[in-house]
Design a protein around this motif. Structure first.
Motif, mmCIF file in Angstrom:
data_model
loop_
_atom_site.group_PDB
_atom_site.id
_atom_site.type_symbol
_atom_site.label_atom_id
_atom_site.label_comp_id
_atom_site.label_asym_id
_atom_site.label_seq_id
_atom_site.Cartn_x
_atom_site.Cartn_y
_atom_site.Cartn_z
ATOM 1 N N PRO A 1 0.835 -1.211 0.000
ATOM 2 C CA PRO A 1 0.000 0.000 0.000
ATOM 3 C C PRO A 1 0.866 1.255 0.000
ATOM 4 C CG PRO A 1 -0.027 -1.058 2.161
ATOM 5 C CD PRO A 1 0.670 -2.002 1.226
ATOM 6 N N TRP B 1 1.281 4.295 3.327
ATOM 7 C CA TRP B 1 0.486 3.854 4.478
ATOM 8 C C TRP B 1 1.082 4.320 5.797
ATOM 9 C CZ3 TRP B 1 1.856 0.027 8.224
ATOM 10 C CH2 TRP B 1 3.092 -0.588 8.009
ATOM 11 N N TYR C 1 -1.338 -2.384 8.249
ATOM 12 C CA TYR C 1 -0.818 -2.727 6.920
ATOM 13 C C TYR C 1 -1.870 -3.441 6.079
ATOM 14 C CZ TYR C 1 2.262 -4.565 3.301
ATOM 15 O OH TYR C 1 2.846 -4.861 2.099
ATOM 16 N N SER D 1 -4.834 -1.268 5.151
ATOM 17 C CA SER D 1 -4.438 -0.312 4.112
ATOM 18 C C SER D 1 -4.339 -1.005 2.763
ATOM 19 C CB SER D 1 -3.104 0.339 4.477
ATOM 20 O OG SER D 1 -3.196 1.077 5.676
#
Length: 449
Positions: A176, A179, A247, A250
């Motif tokens: 991502p 993030w 994580y 995201s």
């Protein structure tokens, strides 16, 4: 035998690794993933990471003190509360503790049920019933019987699941972008402080620590205060779990919610994701049901109701199931917020009491009911500080004060209890001063737990 109404004798303490494995069940709660994601959504990822670091330090220091004291004295939250607040006050502490453990069991159990329904379909009520039906028997045996072995087996599987969900989410969705460095929403308080205050809402972990740490042997205090209940545990619980949650949420672009966490795991790993959730929630609910039942047991004994602890484990399961059938999330967070105020005040008062008695290594707090008042000045300090915290939380005229309510509660509780202690110092006793009759009465209570 739970000794919920008795100072735990040395012969009934758990081994080092047995207690370590039993306690680390709490590491795998999905709630830690959810709270990190919720904080990141509110104040940004960077501020959340700063808040987590400060929280790990704070929790590590507080639980170092509490775990050592519990191991040295063999006291539970209920027993220490008798000294702090009197007999009736200790009943309120046990009730709040049991209710909070039940609410967390509702949350964590609902996570499993939602995951099973999303993957297999069927009625959510059926999954609620199944989740409760298998969880209650696991908690009946107690920490020293087999919860340590169960959680020891499941711990590496959960670690492997966390690694797998990160790898799978990355393979499917890619890394991502931004993030970590995304802009933080603006608020009246610094974002890192807001995140820190969010984590103050789960000070119930201090009470959990106290009731587990009393099971440890005195010679293992150093190990447990660091690895089991201290900074090592919270670095993994808040730090690792929080990073994984932020994580993967995201990566999938999901909103912060309990169902969002489930969706992220299932989308990443399919059936394996369901299995990871099942393992994680099974581990945490062994602790929730164990502590709920032991505190209900202690509360019932104060009213002369002597029943085996497994009865209270079953009652806890029934209450959890009934709560699941309601729109629990509409009032769960409000209930936890109110109870959290009482819990933060309790933690503050307990720390002040321990500090004021740090030179009395040969003394134990007096816990015999007939030698204690129904209420004392400490109970007034607890109720006033908690009442102020709730009032600040609920008022809308000054939003900043509402956010700062946990911190204000802690400081107010410490100050008021210090005055109460000086006004009415709780009695202490040496272990040798406990008469044979006292031992027989207390042991009889314990044998029925």
């Amino acid at each position: 035998m739970s000794y919920s109404n008795y100072v735990l004798p040395a012969a009934d303490r758990a081994g080092k690794w047995s207690l370590f494995m039993a306690w680390w069940a709490l590491f795998s709660a999905m709630f830690w993933i959810y709270i990190a994601v919720a904080s990141a959504s509110a104040v940004g990822v960077t501020n959340t990471l700063i808040g987590i670091v400060l929280t790990v330090v704070t929790y590590g220091l507080i639980n170092l003190v509490l775990s050592r004291y519990a191991a040295r004295t063999g006291l539970s939250v209920n027993l220490l509360s008798r000294t702090l607040f009197g007999v009736i006050g200790s009943g309120l502490a046990a009730l709040i503790f049991a209710a909070t453990a039940i609410y967390y069991a509702v949350f964590e159990g609902s996570i499993i049920a939602v995951a099973l329904q999303q993957f297999f379909g069927g009625s959510i009520v059926m999954w609620y019933a199944l989740v409760v039906a298998y969880a209650v028997p696991l908690a009946i045996g107690g920490v020293r019987n087999w919860l340590d072995r169960l959680n020891g087996i499941l711990l590496p599987l959960y670690f492997a699941g966390l690694v797998a969900v990160v790898i799978a989410a990355t393979v499917i969705r890619g890394v991502p972008s931004h993030w970590i460095g995304e802009a933080a929403p603006q608020g009246a308080l610094p974002g890192w402080l807001s995140s820190y205050l969010i984590y103050m809402g789960v000070y119930i972990m201090m009470m959990y620590t106290f009731d587990y740490a009393r099971l440890g042997k005195k010679k293992d205090q150093n190990f447990h205060s660091q690895a089991s209940f201290g900074w090592v545990f919270y670095l993994c619980t808040f730090g690792l779990s929080g990073l994984v949650g932020i994580y993967i949420m995201s990566a999938w672009g999901l909103e912060a919610s309990e169902t969002g966490v489930v969706q992220a795991f299932i989308s990443s790993l399919g059936f394996i994701g369901v299995l990871v959730i099942f393992i994680s929630q099974t581990r945490i609910n062994t602790a929730n049901y164990y502590l709920a039942s032991s505190n209900l047991d202690a509360l019932a004994l104060r009213f002369g109701l002597r029943l085996p602890r497994y009865f209270w484990a079953i009652i806890s399961g029934v209450v959890v199931f009934l709560l699941m059938l309601t729109d629990v999330l509409s009032y769960l967070l409000k209930a936890l917020a109110w109870q959290g105020v009482f819990v933060t005040a309790w933690v503050s008062i307990a720390l002040v009491y321990i500090a004021l008695n740090r030179g009395k290594q040969d003394q134990l707090p007096e816990v015999r009911v007939r030698k204690l008042p129904l209420l004392n000045a400490g109970a007034l300090a607890w109720i006033l500080s908690a009442g102020t915290g709730i009032a600040l939380t609920e008022q809308t005229a000054a939003p900043v004060l509402a956010q700062l309510a946990p911190l204000i509660t802690v400081l107010l509780a410490a100050g008021l209890y210090y005055l109460a202690y000086r006004l009415q110092q709780p009695p202490t006793v040496t272990e040798a001063e406990l008469s044979e009759r006292d031992r027989e009465v207390l042991a009889a209570d314990a044998a029925l737990s």
